[in-house]
Scaffold this motif. Structure first.
Motif, PDB file in Angstrom:
ATOM      1  N   PHE A  53     106.011 -21.302   7.561  1.00  8.28           N
ATOM      2  CA  PHE A  53     106.821 -20.150   7.970  1.00  8.28           C
ATOM      3  C   PHE A  53     107.461 -19.488   6.755  1.00  8.28           C
ATOM      4  O   PHE A  53     107.547 -18.262   6.688  1.00  8.28           O
ATOM      5  N   ASP A  54     107.919 -20.287   5.806  1.00  9.91           N
ATOM      6  CA  ASP A  54     108.508 -19.732   4.588  1.00  9.91           C
ATOM      7  C   ASP A  54     107.465 -18.937   3.798  1.00  9.91           C
ATOM      8  O   ASP A  54     107.756 -17.850   3.288  1.00  9.91           O
ATOM      9  N   GLN A  55     106.261 -19.469   3.715  1.00 10.66           N
ATOM     10  CA  GLN A  55     105.185 -18.761   3.018  1.00 10.66           C
ATOM     11  C   GLN A  55     104.862 -17.444   3.730  1.00 10.66           C
ATOM     12  O   GLN A  55     104.684 -16.410   3.082  1.00 10.66           O
ATOM     13  N   TRP A  56     104.793 -17.471   5.059  1.00 10.25           N
ATOM     14  CA  TRP A  56     104.514 -16.252   5.818  1.00 10.25           C
ATOM     15  C   TRP A  56     105.673 -15.255   5.705  1.00 10.25           C
ATOM     16  O   TRP A  56     105.463 -14.055   5.721  1.00 10.25           O
ATOM     17  N   THR A  57     106.907 -15.753   5.603  1.00 11.39           N
ATOM     18  CA  THR A  57     108.052 -14.864   5.420  1.00 11.39           C
ATOM     19  C   THR A  57     107.916 -14.100   4.112  1.00 11.39           C
ATOM     20  O   THR A  57     108.185 -12.898   4.047  1.00 11.39           O
ATOM     21  N   LYS A  58     107.491 -14.786   3.070  1.00 11.38           N
ATOM     22  CA  LYS A  58     107.286 -14.115   1.778  1.00 11.38           C
ATOM     23  C   LYS A  58     106.130 -13.122   1.845  1.00 11.38           C
ATOM     24  O   LYS A  58     106.171 -12.073   1.204  1.00 11.38           O
ATOM     25  N   GLN A  59     105.113 -13.435   2.636  1.00  8.85           N
ATOM     26  CA  GLN A  59     103.932 -12.580   2.708  1.00  8.85           C
ATOM     27  C   GLN A  59     104.120 -11.400   3.660  1.00  8.85           C
ATOM     28  O   GLN A  59     103.731 -10.273   3.337  1.00  8.85           O
ATOM     29  N   TYR A  60     104.732 -11.620   4.860  1.00  2.00           N
ATOM     30  CA  TYR A  60     104.808 -10.589   5.891  1.00  2.00           C
ATOM     31  C   TYR A  60     106.197  -9.992   6.065  1.00  2.00           C
ATOM     32  O   TYR A  60     106.376  -9.055   6.819  1.00  2.00           O
ATOM     33  N   GLY A  61     107.208 -10.566   5.431  1.00  6.51           N
ATOM     34  CA  GLY A  61     108.566 -10.063   5.572  1.00  6.51           C
ATOM     35  C   GLY A  61     109.418 -10.989   6.418  1.00  6.51           C
ATOM     36  O   GLY A  61     108.937 -11.993   6.957  1.00  6.51           O
TER      37      GLY A  61
END
Length: 193
Positions: A53-61
């Motif tokens: 989720f942290d990685q996706w937060t960095k990628q998608y906002g």
């Protein structure tokens, strides 16, 4: 014949899911693309999913969309996003789905899962008044009495310490909510009647 019918039904279901996904995709925040039917289910690890989720937060906002086996899910990846949406705009986003079976089992008396309506607002106001810090100071006397009784019971009968914890928590709740005197025993057999 049955093969054709099953194929037609399957094709119709997949087509409707794709149309729904395309229509919702215009309204939803960005997110990782998933697989048909299962969505992002297998992209989320069972151990330590917050790292993905942290990685996706960095990628998608800070706000992104997942489809988990047909269940649309919005993930709030930062504290600021959660506060902005869940605190500041709580009137818009505080509703829950209607749990039909739970309503039938409890006749609608399940405050933790109830929908956002006038009854929920009244109940929340009462709970807030009861559990705020200033009011909680009034419960210290009850807690002290129950602590002394529980410690005495643990010293005299240490083998049944779980029963003592259960009695103390039940007695404390009944004392605060209904004003009852402390329960000295939780179970009563025929000899105490």
């Amino acid at each position: 014949m049955w093969d054709t019918l099953l194929f037609s039904i399957g094709f119709l279901v997949v087509t409707l899911r794709v149309i729904k996904a395309l229509q919702l995709g215009q309204k939803l925040p960005p997110g990782p693309s998933g697989f048909p039917i299962v969505g992002n289910l297998f992209q989320i690890p069972t151990s330590q999913p917050w790292l993905v989720f942290d990685q996706w937060t960095k990628q998608y906002g800070p706000i992104f969309y997942l489809n988990i086996a047909g269940q649309d899910t919005i993930v709030l990846g930062t504290h600021k996003a959660a506060v902005d949406l869940l605190d500041r705009r709580a009137n818009i986003y505080s509703d829950r789905p209607d749990y039909i079976v739970l309503n039938m089992l409890t006749s609608g008396m399940h405050w933790g899962f109830s929908r956002l309506n006038d009854l929920w607002k009244r109940q929340r106001r009462r709970v807030h008044e009861t559990l705020r810090a200033q009011t909680a100071k009034e419960y210290f006397a009850y807690q002290e009495i129950e602590s002394v009784i529980m410690l005495d019971q643990m010293l005299t009968d240490p083998e049944n310490f779980l029963d003592h914890f259960q009695r103390a928590s039940t007695s404390l709740t009944l004392s605060i909510v209904y004003g009852w005197s402390p329960l000295l025993m939780l179970r009563c057999n025929l000899s105490c009647l």
